[in-house]
Design a protein around this motif. Sequence first.
Motif, PDB file in Angstrom:
ATOM      1  N   TYR A  83       4.214   9.368  15.521  1.00  0.00           N
ATOM      2  CA  TYR A  83       4.061   9.146  16.950  1.00  0.00           C
ATOM      3  C   TYR A  83       3.795   7.667  17.188  1.00  0.00           C
ATOM      4  CZ  TYR A  83       3.052  14.187  17.491  1.00  0.00           C
ATOM      5  OH  TYR A  83       3.107  15.561  17.496  1.00  0.00           O
ATOM      6  N   ARG A 112      -1.845  -0.505  13.834  1.00  0.00           N
ATOM      7  CA  ARG A 112      -1.648  -1.324  15.042  1.00  0.00           C
ATOM      8  C   ARG A 112      -0.614  -2.394  14.725  1.00  0.00           C
ATOM      9  NH1 ARG A 112      -5.011  -0.984  19.226  1.00  0.00           N
ATOM     10  NH2 ARG A 112      -6.590   0.612  19.010  1.00  0.00           N
ATOM     11  N   PHE A 124       0.868   6.510  14.819  1.00  0.00           N
ATOM     12  CA  PHE A 124       0.090   7.544  14.159  1.00  0.00           C
ATOM     13  C   PHE A 124       1.019   8.468  13.374  1.00  0.00           C
ATOM     14  CE2 PHE A 124      -4.100   6.821  15.690  1.00  0.00           C
ATOM     15  CZ  PHE A 124      -3.969   6.305  16.969  1.00  0.00           C
ATOM     16  N   PHE A 132      -4.254  13.967  12.132  1.00  0.00           N
ATOM     17  CA  PHE A 132      -3.753  12.619  12.356  1.00  0.00           C
ATOM     18  C   PHE A 132      -4.378  11.623  11.386  1.00  0.00           C
ATOM     19  CE2 PHE A 132      -1.261  12.684  16.298  1.00  0.00           C
ATOM     20  CZ  PHE A 132      -1.539  13.959  16.760  1.00  0.00           C
ATOM     21  N   GLY A 133      -3.591  10.613  11.046  1.00  0.00           N
ATOM     22  CA  GLY A 133      -4.108   9.482  10.304  1.00  0.00           C
ATOM     23  C   GLY A 133      -4.830   8.522  11.238  1.00  0.00           C
ATOM     24  N   PRO A 134      -5.394   7.433  10.689  1.00  0.00           N
ATOM     25  CA  PRO A 134      -6.188   6.496  11.489  1.00  0.00           C
ATOM     26  C   PRO A 134      -5.346   5.531  12.324  1.00  0.00           C
ATOM     27  CG  PRO A 134      -6.146   5.805   9.222  1.00  0.00           C
ATOM     28  CD  PRO A 134      -5.446   7.128   9.261  1.00  0.00           C
TER      29      PRO A 134
END
Lengths: 111, 113
Positions: free
Chosen positions: B35, B109, B90, B104-106
Amino acid sequence: QKEVEQDPGPLSVPEGAIVSLNCTYSNSAFQYFMWYRQYSRKGPELLMYTYSSGNKEDGRFTAQVDKSSKYISLFIRDSQPSDSATYLCAMTKNRDDKIIFGKGTRLHILP
Amino acid sequence: NAGVTQTPKFRILKIGQSMTLQCTQDMNHNYMYWYRQDPGMGLKLIYYSVGAGITDKGEVPNGYNVSRSTTEDFPLRLELAAPSQTSVYFCASSYSRGGSEQYFGPGTRLTVT
């Protein structure tokens, strides 16, 4: 009309208040409803999961689904500053279909 | 269990550069997802996979590619980065597609300048 609508906020409430977060949807085929919580700079995590209509309670959190109105809610009792996060609703038609996420509501609990 | 891990956490790319975002899960989930999340725009599905060797497009696949050679790994490739790809990415995994929790992963960015 968007499939899932969610007010982005921000919503600011004093500590201890009852919080009500809501989503509306347009597709009557949705059967599974979820609420995810996302802290700042973190990934979403599942908070509540319900199937079809009715209420589900887990500690201070209650998820409510009204399929006749196409409306779901998440209530937080005795809100705490640690509840400050973005809350995303999500829903799907069945176990094999994609999940549709709302855009999320930012919640601030004021100490 | 580490759950879903993503690398790198942050990255700055110049326009036209390429990179791969890594994602690994240790829960033996068949379903994996990528995502992107832009401010106020919610989660938009880029690609997903229902198992090793099987991938499919989500709602915003242009400019991205994926592969799934193992159950654990689902890398996302950005070719010819553009400023419009500045976002938080994500990765997620789940036991089934719609009827179970997505983990979900962290996030990564990414800034493209």
